[in-house]
Enzyme design. Structure first.
Site, short mmCIF file in Angstrom:
data_model
loop_
_atom_site.label_atom_id
_atom_site.label_comp_id
_atom_site.label_asym_id
_atom_site.label_seq_id
_atom_site.Cartn_x
_atom_site.Cartn_y
_atom_site.Cartn_z
N ARG A 160 4.33 -26.55 9.27
CA ARG A 160 3.87 -25.20 8.93
C ARG A 160 2.35 -25.16 8.75
NH1 ARG A 160 7.96 -21.62 8.37
NH2 ARG A 160 10.01 -22.36 7.71
N GLY B 133 7.41 -18.53 15.23
CA GLY B 133 7.76 -17.22 14.67
C GLY B 133 6.51 -16.43 14.31
N GLY B 134 6.64 -15.54 13.33
CA GLY B 134 5.53 -14.63 12.98
C GLY B 134 4.26 -15.36 12.59
N GLY B 135 4.37 -16.41 11.77
CA GLY B 135 3.19 -17.15 11.31
C GLY B 135 2.49 -17.81 12.48
N THR B 136 3.27 -18.39 13.37
CA THR B 136 2.68 -19.08 14.53
C THR B 136 1.96 -18.09 15.45
OG1 THR B 136 4.46 -20.69 14.41
CG2 THR B 136 3.25 -20.61 16.48
N ILE C 272 15.02 -18.16 13.70
CA ILE C 272 16.40 -17.73 13.40
C ILE C 272 16.38 -16.38 12.69
CG2 ILE C 272 17.26 -20.10 13.23
CD1 ILE C 272 17.39 -19.58 10.11
N ASP C 273 15.19 -15.97 12.19
CA ASP C 273 15.12 -14.72 11.41
C ASP C 273 15.11 -13.46 12.29
OD1 ASP C 273 14.82 -16.45 9.28
OD2 ASP C 273 12.64 -16.29 9.25
N GLY D 184 16.78 -15.71 6.54
CA GLY D 184 16.29 -14.49 7.19
C GLY D 184 14.91 -14.09 6.72
N GLU E 130 18.58 -13.86 1.93
CA GLU E 130 17.75 -14.53 0.90
C GLU E 130 16.63 -13.62 0.37
OE1 GLU E 130 15.85 -18.00 2.56
OE2 GLU E 130 15.01 -16.87 4.22
#
Ligand code: F6P
Length: 379
Positions: free
Chosen positions: A74, A110-113, A134-135, A178, A230
């Site tokens: 991350r 995902g979003g951060g990447t 997966i989210d 999620g 979550e």
């Protein structure tokens, strides 16, 4: 000389990553005669110049494997833990990009990447990204790969919880991943016929949930399955959370770094208390309904193991489309899914936006029409 492209996988792992790496490697080599270099462990590998040549045997037999053969992390390029400090390592990454004479770098995440990749693209690299998580919360794409597999795993788990809840006349609360969206929770809850589904997009009232369970009991159903994303929040906590977000926006606007740091800490605390919230929800439901209650946290199980056929196909489609885009010299964009086709979306349209479930989404409507409690009073 043929082109040389780099690829890295960043953020949480997601089933289908190896299928995407395989598709990129195979199509780059055999269709376009490009060389492909993999960087290990996300942006950290780009900084430390830890690479692997993606060719031949390395690309064989990985289609069905979970995880990522490249490893992931991350780490963020502009905030890398180096020694005891956080440092902006973008320049070092740029040097390594140039050292390998890369024509493009593919960042899968995902979003951060997407955000980190956008930053690198602004610093001069030819970047193209693929949406995986997966989210399923990446903006501008119908779906992300990994979601379908996680959905199947969570659905299967809830199916199994049904028989034990039924036998013991219990409430089973099941926490589903999620991040701050409810795609996985709502999808798995719908697919497995959960009695209550709680998602971040619809703040819940615990009394409404308890009443739904009591009503089931009066109808002779002495058990209930409560599927909780979550990131789901009670109405009270949602208000507090939104206040913090507003403060964050203000601090950002005023460029108040000190305040921003404090708010980030508070938001982090909020996130880490989520499991405690689910635990509290479980014991409060026991108190309010008189039914014995248990909590199951599915956790990282949802990300592990072999991808479904749908995810393998999706990751393969995105991988080949990405190489086609590089061959056509298209950069600074994400390869998005639009039905049966793919589309290149500029990264600035993707970053900083989270794809939430709209209140009028067909899944929400179907859940309500089949009598599922979503934690709010229905008219
Ligand atoms: O983004 C994928 C995800 O699995 C989320 O659903 C979850 O909140 C998070 O990653 C868990 O992160 P980690 O693997 O760092 O514990």
């Amino acid at each position: 000389m043929g082109k040389c492209i780099g690829v890295l996988t960043a953020g949480g792992d997601s089933p289908g990553l190896n299928a995407a790496i395989r598709a990129i490697g195979k199509s780059a080599l055999s269709t376009y005669g490009m060389r492909v270099i993999g960087f290990r462990d996300g942006f950290r590998g780009l900084m430390e110049n830890r690479t692997v040549q993606l060719e031949g045997d390395i690309l064989s037999g990985i289609l069905t494997l979970g995880g990522t053969i490249l490893g992931t992390s991350r780490d963020k390029p502009h905030k890398m833990p180096v020694g005891s400090k956080m440092q902006d390592m973008t320049e070092v990454m740029m040097d390594n990009y140039e050292r390998h004479h890369l024509d493009a770098l593919i960042c899968i995440g995902g979003g951060g990447t997407q955000k980190n990749a956008y930053r690198l693209s602004k610093s001069g690299m030819n970047i193209i990204t693929l949406p995986k998580t997966i989210d399923n919360d990446v903006a501008q794409t119908d779906i992300t790969f990994g979601f379908d597999t996680a959905l199947s795993i969570a659905t299967d788990a809830i199916d199994r919880l049904h028989s034990t809840a039924h036998s013991h006349h219990r409430i089973i609360v099941v926490e589903i991943m999620g991040h701050n969206t409810g795609w996985l929770g709502l999808g798995a809850g719908l697919a497995s016929g959960a009695d209550v589904i709680l998602i971040p997009e619809i703040p819940y009232d615990i009394n409404v949930v308890a009443e739904a369970i009591r009503r089931r009991r009066h109808r002779g159903k002495n058990f209930s399955i409560v599927a909780v994303s979550e990131g789901a929040l009670s109405k009270e906590n949602a208000n507090k959370y939104n206040e913090l977000l507003e403060k964050k926006q203000k601090a950002k606007k005023n460029q108040d770094e000190k305040k921003l740091g404090k708010i980030a800490e508070l938001l982090q605390q909020f996130k880490s208390s989520q499991t405690n919230n689910t635990l509290r929800l479980t014991s409060m439901l026991e108190e309010l309904t008189g039914l014995e209650s248990r909590l199951t946290i599915l956790g990282h199980l949802q990300r592990g193991g072999t991808p479904t056929a749908a995810d393998r196909i999706l990751a393969t489609r995105l991988g080949t489309a990405c190489v086609d885009a590089i061959a056509a010299k298209k950069f600074g964009c994400m390869v998005a899914v639009r039905g049966e086709t793919t589309q290149l979306v500029p990264l600035e349209k993707v970053v900083g936006v989270r794809k939430l479930i709209p209140q009028n989404h067909p899944w929400v409507k179907s859940a309500l029409e089949t009598g599922t409690c979503l934690g709010q009073e229905t008219k």
